[in-house]
Design an enzyme around this catalytic site. Structure first.
Site, short mmCIF file in Angstrom:
data_model
loop_
_atom_site.label_atom_id
_atom_site.label_comp_id
_atom_site.label_asym_id
_atom_site.label_seq_id
_atom_site.Cartn_x
_atom_site.Cartn_y
_atom_site.Cartn_z
N ILE A 13 0.82 -1.21 0.00
CA ILE A 13 0.00 0.00 0.00
C ILE A 13 0.85 1.26 0.00
O ILE A 13 0.32 2.36 -0.10
CB ILE A 13 -0.97 0.02 1.20
N GLY A 14 2.16 1.10 0.09
CA GLY A 14 3.04 2.27 0.05
C GLY A 14 4.48 1.84 -0.17
O GLY A 14 4.88 0.75 0.23
N GLY A 16 8.31 3.89 -0.24
CA GLY A 16 9.05 5.14 -0.20
C GLY A 16 10.51 4.92 0.13
O GLY A 16 11.02 3.80 0.12
N ALA A 17 11.17 6.04 0.42
CA ALA A 17 12.61 6.00 0.67
C ALA A 17 12.96 5.20 1.92
O ALA A 17 14.06 4.67 2.04
CB ALA A 17 13.15 7.43 0.80
N TYR A 18 12.02 5.11 2.87
CA TYR A 18 12.34 4.49 4.15
C TYR A 18 11.76 3.09 4.31
O TYR A 18 11.85 2.50 5.37
CB TYR A 18 11.87 5.41 5.30
N GLY A 19 11.16 2.55 3.26
CA GLY A 19 10.67 1.19 3.35
C GLY A 19 9.38 0.98 2.60
O GLY A 19 8.79 1.90 2.05
N VAL A 21 5.43 -0.44 2.71
CA VAL A 21 4.32 -0.61 3.65
C VAL A 21 3.32 -1.59 3.05
O VAL A 21 2.89 -1.43 1.91
CB VAL A 21 3.62 0.73 3.97
N ASP A 140 7.17 16.46 8.07
CA ASP A 140 6.79 15.93 6.75
C ASP A 140 5.28 15.79 6.65
O ASP A 140 4.76 14.78 6.18
CB ASP A 140 7.47 14.59 6.48
#
Length: 299
Positions: A13-14, A16-19, A21, A140
């Protein structure tokens, strides 16, 4: 389909730069959770500071059980089968959609009712006020980081860039997604909790307009769009500015309603005070919540 012990992966479902989801089901009780998967090299210097900060802040905040902050339910770690990697999973409560998804799927001719914007804005500012009262800046805030529960409740999520703050922090990294980034960050100045108020003002404006208020294509372009509302600043206001302000056209400040005609007097005044160019002129979250905008009978 991956299996994470008591949790079974359903879909992404997501990303991004940090992992990554995932939406996953807790096999012990059948409820859904959101799993944030982070892969860390065992040969590196350890778990990234952003991840440690997010875990620490959320564990501290969870004890308050605030209705407008997403809950961290568990932290799971396991050794990856190869590549000398450690897999870390942050287990969050699952909420059905985010504000960006909600806005983008509205029919073209449909507006968000004023009373609904008023409620969502109050919940957003309540969450921000709670964070700031605990000396935490989110750094953010944007529609995709605001989750909407099935009953319509808004919750602030994604604390990967959040930080406990001093009175004025020096910019140590690029924070806040460009369209919601405050002028002091774009001008490489010190900043404080006012950066969250700026972002919140952009988000509230976006709910009224159904489009981003300042959709810049670069940092310079972003500043230019901001100055169309606030006016070009005086060099005296930013004496240590590293950005050449002469590259921008001289502009006269205007009212938010000139960009968003739908705004009534109270909404216009609230946004004017949240989107003040100088951070010291912006309202605090607690003061925003006392604004007449939240006391009027919604249309």
């Amino acid at each position: 389909m991956e299996d994470f012990g008591d949790f079974r992966d359903l879909d992404v479902i997501g990303n991004g730069a940090y992992g990554i989801v995932y939406r996953a089901r807790d096999q012990t009780n059948g409820t859904y959770v959101a799993l944030k998967k982070i892969r860390i090299s065992i040969l590196s210097d350890g778990i990234p500071m952003t991840t440690l900060r997010e875990i620490s802040l959320l564990k501290n905040l969870d004890s308050y059980n605030h209705p407008h902050i997403v809950k961290l339910l568990d932290v799971i770690h396991r050794r990856a089968e190869r590549d000398n990697m450690l897999e870390l999973y942050l287990v969050f409560e699952y909420l059905e959609r985010d504000l960006a998804d909600y806005i983008s799927h509205l029919p073209t001719s449909t507006i968000i009712p004023t009373h609904q914007i008023q409620r969502l804005s109050r919940e957003l500012l309540n969450g921000i006020d709670f964070l700031h009262s605990h000396r935490i800046i989110h750094r953010d805030l944007k529609p995709s980081n605001l989750l909407i529960a099935s009953d319509g409740t808004l919750k602030i999520a994604d604390f990967g860039l959040a930080k406990s703050y001093d009175f004025e922090m020096r910019l140590t990294s690029v924070v806040v997604t460009l369209w919601y980034r405050s002028p002091e960050i774009l001008l490489c100045q010190s900043y404080n909790s006012g950066v969250d108020i700026w972002s919140a003002g952009c988000i509230i404006a976006e709910m009224y307009a159904k489009r981003a208020l300042f959709p810049g294509s670069s940092e310079g372009n972003q500043l230019g769009k901001i100055f169309e509302l606030t006016g070009k600043p005086n060099i005296e206001d930013w004496p240590n500015c590293s950005v050449d302000l002469d590259q921008f056209l001289m502009t006269i400040p205007c009212e938010p309603r000139q960009l968003i005609p739908r705004l009534d007097d109270f909404a216009n005044d609230l946004l004017k005070n949240m989107l003040a160019l100088l951070p010291q002129n912006r309202l605090s979250a607690s003061t925003c919540l006392q604004h007449p905008y939240f006391n009027q009978e919604p249309l």
